[in-house]
Motif scaffolding. Sequence first.
Motif, PDB file in Angstrom:
ATOM      1  N   LEU A 169      13.401   4.350   0.084  1.00  0.00           N
ATOM      2  CA  LEU A 169      14.503   3.415   0.287  1.00  0.00           C
ATOM      3  C   LEU A 169      14.070   2.217   1.112  1.00  0.00           C
ATOM      4  CD1 LEU A 169      17.490   5.862   0.843  1.00  0.00           C
ATOM      5  CD2 LEU A 169      16.750   4.718  -1.253  1.00  0.00           C
ATOM      6  N   TRP A 170      13.108   2.399   1.985  1.00  0.00           N
ATOM      7  CA  TRP A 170      12.556   1.248   2.722  1.00  0.00           C
ATOM      8  C   TRP A 170      11.897   0.279   1.753  1.00  0.00           C
ATOM      9  CZ3 TRP A 170       7.120   0.278   3.677  1.00  0.00           C
ATOM     10  CH2 TRP A 170       6.906  -0.813   4.528  1.00  0.00           C
ATOM     11  N   ILE A 171      11.159   0.810   0.763  1.00  0.00           N
ATOM     12  CA  ILE A 171      10.526  -0.038  -0.244  1.00  0.00           C
ATOM     13  C   ILE A 171      11.589  -0.805  -1.024  1.00  0.00           C
ATOM     14  CG2 ILE A 171       9.239   0.038  -2.422  1.00  0.00           C
ATOM     15  CD1 ILE A 171       7.635   2.377  -1.164  1.00  0.00           C
ATOM     16  N   VAL A 172      12.674  -0.123  -1.410  1.00  0.00           N
ATOM     17  CA  VAL A 172      13.762  -0.797  -2.128  1.00  0.00           C
ATOM     18  C   VAL A 172      14.315  -1.948  -1.295  1.00  0.00           C
ATOM     19  CG1 VAL A 172      16.072  -0.509  -3.100  1.00  0.00           C
ATOM     20  CG2 VAL A 172      14.352   1.276  -3.432  1.00  0.00           C
ATOM     21  N   ASP A 173      14.543  -1.701  -0.023  1.00  0.00           N
ATOM     22  CA  ASP A 173      15.085  -2.731   0.855  1.00  0.00           C
ATOM     23  C   ASP A 173      14.133  -3.927   0.952  1.00  0.00           C
ATOM     24  OD1 ASP A 173      17.028  -3.621   2.993  1.00  0.00           O
ATOM     25  OD2 ASP A 173      15.207  -3.489   4.185  1.00  0.00           O
ATOM     26  N   GLN A 174      12.832  -3.669   1.113  1.00  0.00           N
ATOM     27  CA  GLN A 174      11.866  -4.753   1.240  1.00  0.00           C
ATOM     28  C   GLN A 174      11.784  -5.586  -0.043  1.00  0.00           C
ATOM     29  OE1 GLN A 174       9.973  -5.489   4.200  1.00  0.00           O
ATOM     30  NE2 GLN A 174      11.610  -4.169   4.936  1.00  0.00           N
ATOM     31  N   LEU A 175      11.754  -4.918  -1.189  1.00  0.00           N
ATOM     32  CA  LEU A 175      11.642  -5.638  -2.455  1.00  0.00           C
ATOM     33  C   LEU A 175      12.941  -6.388  -2.779  1.00  0.00           C
ATOM     34  CD1 LEU A 175       9.685  -3.047  -4.617  1.00  0.00           C
ATOM     35  CD2 LEU A 175       8.814  -5.079  -3.473  1.00  0.00           C
ATOM     36  N   ALA A 176      14.080  -5.805  -2.414  1.00  0.00           N
ATOM     37  CA  ALA A 176      15.348  -6.509  -2.625  1.00  0.00           C
ATOM     38  C   ALA A 176      15.384  -7.784  -1.793  1.00  0.00           C
ATOM     39  CB  ALA A 176      16.523  -5.600  -2.262  1.00  0.00           C
ATOM     40  N   ARG A 177      14.937  -7.720  -0.557  1.00  0.00           N
ATOM     41  CA  ARG A 177      14.904  -8.906   0.290  1.00  0.00           C
ATOM     42  C   ARG A 177      13.958  -9.965  -0.269  1.00  0.00           C
ATOM     43  NH1 ARG A 177      16.969  -8.053   5.568  1.00  0.00           N
ATOM     44  NH2 ARG A 177      17.623  -5.895   5.916  1.00  0.00           N
ATOM     45  N   ALA A 178      12.835  -9.527  -0.842  1.00  0.00           N
ATOM     46  CA  ALA A 178      11.894 -10.484  -1.432  1.00  0.00           C
ATOM     47  C   ALA A 178      12.542 -11.250  -2.571  1.00  0.00           C
ATOM     48  CB  ALA A 178      10.645  -9.756  -1.929  1.00  0.00           C
TER      49      ALA A 178
ATOM     50  N   THR B  61      19.313   4.934   9.828  1.00  0.00           N
ATOM     51  CA  THR B  61      17.888   4.723   9.542  1.00  0.00           C
ATOM     52  C   THR B  61      17.600   4.829   8.057  1.00  0.00           C
ATOM     53  OG1 THR B  61      17.405   7.070   9.897  1.00  0.00           O
ATOM     54  CG2 THR B  61      17.214   5.600  11.808  1.00  0.00           C
ATOM     55  N   LEU B  62      18.627   4.673   7.236  1.00  0.00           N
ATOM     56  CA  LEU B  62      18.500   4.942   5.807  1.00  0.00           C
ATOM     57  C   LEU B  62      17.436   4.078   5.141  1.00  0.00           C
ATOM     58  CD1 LEU B  62      19.764   6.777   3.678  1.00  0.00           C
ATOM     59  CD2 LEU B  62      21.391   4.949   3.167  1.00  0.00           C
ATOM     60  N   PHE B  63      17.362   2.807   5.533  1.00  0.00           N
ATOM     61  CA  PHE B  63      16.439   1.883   4.870  1.00  0.00           C
ATOM     62  C   PHE B  63      15.282   1.485   5.776  1.00  0.00           C
ATOM     63  CE2 PHE B  63      20.657   1.226   2.972  1.00  0.00           C
ATOM     64  CZ  PHE B  63      20.364   1.599   1.670  1.00  0.00           C
ATOM     65  N   THR B  64      15.002   2.298   6.772  1.00  0.00           N
ATOM     66  CA  THR B  64      13.865   2.028   7.634  1.00  0.00           C
ATOM     67  C   THR B  64      12.659   2.829   7.176  1.00  0.00           C
ATOM     68  OG1 THR B  64      14.504   3.774   9.181  1.00  0.00           O
ATOM     69  CG2 THR B  64      15.340   1.562   9.610  1.00  0.00           C
ATOM     70  N   ARG B  65      11.502   2.390   7.603  1.00  0.00           N
ATOM     71  CA  ARG B  65      10.277   3.087   7.228  1.00  0.00           C
ATOM     72  C   ARG B  65      10.243   4.458   7.903  1.00  0.00           C
ATOM     73  NH1 ARG B  65       4.226   0.392   7.616  1.00  0.00           N
ATOM     74  NH2 ARG B  65       3.214   1.850   6.204  1.00  0.00           N
ATOM     75  N   PHE B  66       9.861   5.469   7.128  1.00  0.00           N
ATOM     76  CA  PHE B  66       9.826   6.854   7.600  1.00  0.00           C
ATOM     77  C   PHE B  66      11.199   7.302   8.081  1.00  0.00           C
ATOM     78  CE2 PHE B  66       5.641   4.978   8.754  1.00  0.00           C
ATOM     79  CZ  PHE B  66       4.925   5.560   7.716  1.00  0.00           C
TER      80      PHE B  66
ATOM     81  N   THR C  73       0.832  -1.199   0.000  1.00  0.00           N
ATOM     82  CA  THR C  73       0.000   0.000   0.000  1.00  0.00           C
ATOM     83  C   THR C  73       0.869   1.252   0.000  1.00  0.00           C
ATOM     84  OG1 THR C  73      -1.709  -1.187   1.233  1.00  0.00           O
ATOM     85  CG2 THR C  73      -1.840   1.207   1.218  1.00  0.00           C
ATOM     86  N   ALA C  74       1.920   1.243   0.830  1.00  0.00           N
ATOM     87  CA  ALA C  74       2.824   2.387   0.881  1.00  0.00           C
ATOM     88  C   ALA C  74       3.530   2.582  -0.456  1.00  0.00           C
ATOM     89  CB  ALA C  74       3.840   2.189   1.995  1.00  0.00           C
ATOM     90  N   THR C  75       3.902   1.474  -1.120  1.00  0.00           N
ATOM     91  CA  THR C  75       4.552   1.567  -2.421  1.00  0.00           C
ATOM     92  C   THR C  75       3.655   2.270  -3.421  1.00  0.00           C
ATOM     93  OG1 THR C  75       5.773  -0.458  -2.013  1.00  0.00           O
ATOM     94  CG2 THR C  75       5.584   0.231  -4.288  1.00  0.00           C
ATOM     95  N   LEU C  76       2.404   1.863  -3.464  1.00  0.00           N
ATOM     96  CA  LEU C  76       1.462   2.454  -4.411  1.00  0.00           C
ATOM     97  C   LEU C  76       1.288   3.945  -4.130  1.00  0.00           C
ATOM     98  CD1 LEU C  76      -0.519   1.956  -6.731  1.00  0.00           C
ATOM     99  CD2 LEU C  76      -2.275   1.508  -5.025  1.00  0.00           C
ATOM    100  N   ALA C  77       1.071   4.305  -2.864  1.00  0.00           N
ATOM    101  CA  ALA C  77       0.870   5.709  -2.520  1.00  0.00           C
ATOM    102  C   ALA C  77       2.124   6.537  -2.814  1.00  0.00           C
ATOM    103  CB  ALA C  77       0.492   5.827  -1.046  1.00  0.00           C
ATOM    104  N   HIS C  78       3.277   5.970  -2.495  1.00  0.00           N
ATOM    105  CA  HIS C  78       4.535   6.693  -2.692  1.00  0.00           C
ATOM    106  C   HIS C  78       4.810   6.907  -4.173  1.00  0.00           C
ATOM    107  CE1 HIS C  78       8.937   6.925  -3.238  1.00  0.00           C
ATOM    108  NE2 HIS C  78       8.922   7.621  -2.117  1.00  0.00           N
ATOM    109  N   ASP C  79       4.643   5.863  -4.982  1.00  0.00           N
ATOM    110  CA  ASP C  79       5.011   5.955  -6.389  1.00  0.00           C
ATOM    111  C   ASP C  79       3.998   6.724  -7.225  1.00  0.00           C
ATOM    112  OD1 ASP C  79       7.217   4.556  -5.723  1.00  0.00           O
ATOM    113  OD2 ASP C  79       6.626   2.675  -6.667  1.00  0.00           O
ATOM    114  N   LEU C  80       2.819   6.990  -6.727  1.00  0.00           N
ATOM    115  CA  LEU C  80       1.847   7.805  -7.451  1.00  0.00           C
ATOM    116  C   LEU C  80       2.172   9.288  -7.372  1.00  0.00           C
ATOM    117  CD1 LEU C  80      -1.596   6.147  -6.628  1.00  0.00           C
ATOM    118  CD2 LEU C  80      -0.501   6.326  -8.864  1.00  0.00           C
TER     119      LEU C  80
END
Length: 370
Positions: free
Chosen positions: A334-343, A315-320, A159-166
């Motif tokens: 950057l949090w989104i990047v970290d989460q998707l990279a881990r996936a 806190t570079l790759f943490t949420r907020f 959800t955060a990814t969608l809101a952020h990237d819009l």
Amino acid sequence: MMGAVLNLVLAVFDEYPYLDLLYAGTNLALAAVAAFVPWRRWNPLWQLLLLPLQLLNVGYSTVTFGGFETGNAPYLVLVHVWIALNFPRWVTLATAPLTAASYLAALLYVEPAALSVAQCLILLLVCVLVGLAVTAQLAAQRRDRDRIAQVERWRAALTATLAHDLRSPLATMQTAVEMVREESDEMSAAERDRLLGSVQRQITRINRLSTSLLDMERIDTDGTLRLDLAPVRLVDAVAEAVEAVGGAGVAVQVPPELTVEVDPERLQQMLINLVGNALRHGRAPVVVRAEDAAGWVSIEVRDHGPGIPPEVRRTLFTRFGADGAHGDTVGLGLWIVDQLARAHGGRVRHEPAQPGARLILLLRERVPSR
């Protein structure tokens, strides 16, 4: 506490009420210690100091009251239920022999007999089995709770990814439309076509992002994101991401033959966030380069800005975290990047540069089967 109340009642009818009163007093003292000592300030294992005190109390009652108090075994089983509810499994295994031994000593003092030994062996077995059963049930509940929490974490991330990237395409569209409306009489056809083409590209991007809402149904029960993996030509993916963020001056140094097995949509999200972050917070030139690194693909986004302050790096790759520190976004990119990279079984890291900063995305050439 219940034992104290029971002994106070028995004292009224007992021939030797002082024994009941003494036993009730020890129970009340133990209850007061358990209730009022600030256990939460210390390691939870400190609470086990109550166990030998309670075993001494039970042994005293067994010796003092003889046959009547030899029924303390169920009470000791309840003690081990408390242990299983609050401590790891090894504590149950370590304390059960101590419980049985203390009970056996009290019984043998009252009436030495082989029956006492048999009772204590049964007590030992029951304490261990009950404790292990409770511990196993609690462990299963914790695993279920962790799975649910992980599922909800991924749903929040999507959800955060969608809101952020819009935000970025909407801002681009708004700027283009305002320019067309305000300067339509003076604008050339070529300039109008360029702006309308930009709007069309952003509409396409929004349509692609909107389909990500379906990702809510792509969360497995174990909390992992199901990826639609495909071989992707990396130079094309980088070029598309640079165009999406309007990075006309971004230098791309990616070998044309380099491919990576990823979810194409997720790769675009990671690249757009990394390049967009460099353009917003860094300075030109911004360079995207990639190379093969022994089964991994290293994608580096380098800017020549002031770099990332040390207090922000943790806190570079943490949420907020990182983006929010700059004051213009909510800190999700950057949090989104970290989460998707881990996936994808990869990772992202930061390295300082002179000047600027490097954000390095590491992805496997082929994602292991999951």
